[in-house]
Write a protein that holds these residues in place. Structure first.
Motif, PDB file in Angstrom:
ATOM      1  N   TRP A  24       0.730  -1.268  -0.083  1.00  0.00           N
ATOM      2  CA  TRP A  24      -0.035  -0.052   0.025  1.00  0.00           C
ATOM      3  C   TRP A  24       0.869   1.224   0.052  1.00  0.00           C
ATOM      4  O   TRP A  24       0.472   2.353  -0.502  1.00  0.00           O
ATOM      5  CB  TRP A  24      -1.001   0.027   1.141  1.00  0.00           C
ATOM      6  N   GLU A  25       2.136   1.228   0.725  1.00  0.00           N
ATOM      7  CA  GLU A  25       3.064   2.368   0.468  1.00  0.00           C
ATOM      8  C   GLU A  25       3.250   2.605  -0.863  1.00  0.00           C
ATOM      9  O   GLU A  25       3.479   3.620  -1.165  1.00  0.00           O
ATOM     10  CB  GLU A  25       4.185   2.172   1.479  1.00  0.00           C
ATOM     11  N   GLN A  61       0.336   4.201  -2.972  1.00  0.00           N
ATOM     12  CA  GLN A  61       0.003   5.229  -2.845  1.00  0.00           C
ATOM     13  C   GLN A  61       0.912   6.341  -3.662  1.00  0.00           C
ATOM     14  O   GLN A  61       0.545   7.385  -4.136  1.00  0.00           O
ATOM     15  CB  GLN A  61       0.574   5.968  -1.231  1.00  0.00           C
ATOM     16  N   GLU A  62       1.965   5.995  -4.453  1.00  0.00           N
ATOM     17  CA  GLU A  62       2.687   6.740  -5.355  1.00  0.00           C
ATOM     18  C   GLU A  62       2.033   6.723  -6.745  1.00  0.00           C
ATOM     19  O   GLU A  62       2.371   7.254  -7.598  1.00  0.00           O
ATOM     20  CB  GLU A  62       3.837   5.976  -5.522  1.00  0.00           C
ATOM     21  N   LYS A  74      -8.685   0.643  -6.197  1.00  0.00           N
ATOM     22  CA  LYS A  74      -8.512   0.526  -4.824  1.00  0.00           C
ATOM     23  C   LYS A  74      -9.273  -0.627  -4.225  1.00  0.00           C
ATOM     24  O   LYS A  74      -8.937  -1.559  -3.419  1.00  0.00           O
ATOM     25  CB  LYS A  74      -8.483   1.737  -4.066  1.00  0.00           C
ATOM     26  N   GLN A  80       1.285  -3.170  -9.175  1.00  0.00           N
ATOM     27  CA  GLN A  80       0.393  -4.010  -8.140  1.00  0.00           C
ATOM     28  C   GLN A  80      -0.072  -5.284  -8.570  1.00  0.00           C
ATOM     29  O   GLN A  80      -0.449  -6.195  -7.848  1.00  0.00           O
ATOM     30  CB  GLN A  80      -0.983  -3.114  -7.899  1.00  0.00           C
TER      31      GLN A  80
END
Length: 394
Positions: A304-305, A308-309, A317, A363
């Motif tokens: 998730w970090e 965020q980018e 999401k 992802q």
């Protein structure tokens, strides 16, 4: 004593258990190393994640220790009971049996510093069978067995019974339990430190479980009480009031081995190195599973970090959340465009665009081509590689 003893408690050396420290040393070292790894990783996941893993471990412990005895508790009931217990509420679940077992295991771990005596053992056993009444036989609850018949563990059909174990006569149980409890108190970490002695915590837990199961002091519930004693012994040794792994879950997975190893020790010599080594190995495996779970928590957070980018839309999401939490149910064979359309309600063109963007941003990754193309979370691939990298444990 009997000239040709069949059971360990009939031997003249009983109950002076012995083990070869050189033989079990590698298993002990690996167990401590693995537990240290677990403890270290648990510090890196944050308070909320730590609490969730501890809660899941306790839920697994309750479910599995009952399942070993053939008692099935629904996970949602156990989870509800554990949550209410730790929220310090007086509300209970609809199953007193579930609440009773939760209370026993929680008491063994959270109050491991309090003395283990006969009264506490009897209260534990009674809590497993709240309000239970048998129409065909009189159950002895909350006290040691006192019947005149033999306590046997038997399987197979009537007339073709196989006696797996026969415990000491009921008349001997009070004295046997008194000896066991004295040893358990004498070998507590605090006691041995004052006396300048050292009894390894994993070894002590293995012997305590075997010894208690050999006495088999209750008419029912001996296995669950015996595994609560293990939880208490480990909590005393590792100085933890919160368990991060479930040993009973591992014992349930290896249930046939568990019964076999226990039965072999009960029929064998007073030298129990094989049992100790096997039992400690199960604790190591349980720790390894817990470490894998923590690795997945850490990898999800990193996922998730990184996410965020990327400029993810709400659809993407939502689908990523579903895959992270319920991939085995949502898309057991991987996600495809049609499944994405069903989850989000978008057109095929939009689904393809969204999926391609998720692949490009890291992802998801793909396997297959054309209609066979499937999209998988990169976090699951990394976690799979992490688990393969810990092969030395098994």
């Amino acid at each position: 004593m009997i000239k040709n003893p069949k059971w360990i408690w009939q031997r003249s050396e009983w109950p002076r258990f012995a083990y070869n420290s050189t033989l079990v040393a590698p298993a002990v070292a690996e167990a401590h190393w693995m537990h240290g790894m677990l403890e270290g990783k648990s510090q890196a996941i944050g308070f909320e994640s730590f609490q969730q893993i501890a809660l899941d471990a306790l839920v697994d412990e309750v479910i599995s220790t009952a399942a070993i005895e053939g008692v099935r508790f629904p996970r949602e009931l156990v989870h509800s009971s554990v949550v209410r217990k730790h929220e310090f509420t007086s509300r209970r679940t609809d199953s007193r049996n579930v609440d009773g077992l939760v209370d026993v295991i929680d008491d063994a771990i959270s109050h491991a510093d309090q003395p283990l005596d006969a009264d506490r053992l009897c209260r534990w056993q009674s809590a497993l069978f709240p309000g239970e009444v048998s129409c065909t036989q009189k159950w002895v609850l909350g006290r040691f067995r006192d019947g005149h018949g033999r306590m046997r563990i038997v399987s197979s059909k009537h007339g073709q019974e196989v006696v797996h174990y026969e415990a000491p006569p009921s008349s001997e149980v009070p004295n046997e339990i008194a000896r066991f409890l004295k040893w358990f108190d004498d070998t507590k970490p605090a006691q041995t430190q004052r006396q300048g002695l050292y009894v390894d915590g994993f070894v002590r837990a293995a012997i305590a479980h075997l010894w208690f199961e050999c006495i088999h002091p209750f008419e029912d519930g001996n296995g669950r009480v015996g595994r609560a004693i293990v939880s208490m012994a480990l909590a005393q040794s590792l100085r933890e009031t919160t368990g991060l792994y479930s040993l009973s879950c591992q014992l349930f997975t290896a249930r046939s081995e568990y019964y076999g190893a226990l039965n072999s020790a009960q029929r064998g010599a007073i030298e129990v190195s094989d049992w100790v080594k096997w039992f400690i190995g199960q604790s190591t495996k349980a720790c390894a599973i817990a470490i894998k779970n923590i690795d997945q928590v850490i990898e999800k957070r990193r996922f998730w970090e990184r996410a965020q980018e990327s400029a993810l839309n709400e659809r993407q999401k939502r689908v990523l959340h579903l895959l992270l939490d319920t991939a085995s149910r949502t898309a057991p064979d991987g996600l495809n465009a049609e499944k994405y359309m069903a989850l989000t309600g978008v057109s095929k063109a939009t689904a393809t665009r969204d999926l391609s963007a998720l692949v490009n941003s890291g992802q998801l990754f793909t396997l297959g081509a054309g209609k066979a193309r499937r999209y998988h979370l990169t976090v699951h691939e990394r976690c799979r590689k992490l688990s393969l990298g810990s092969g030395a444990v098994f």
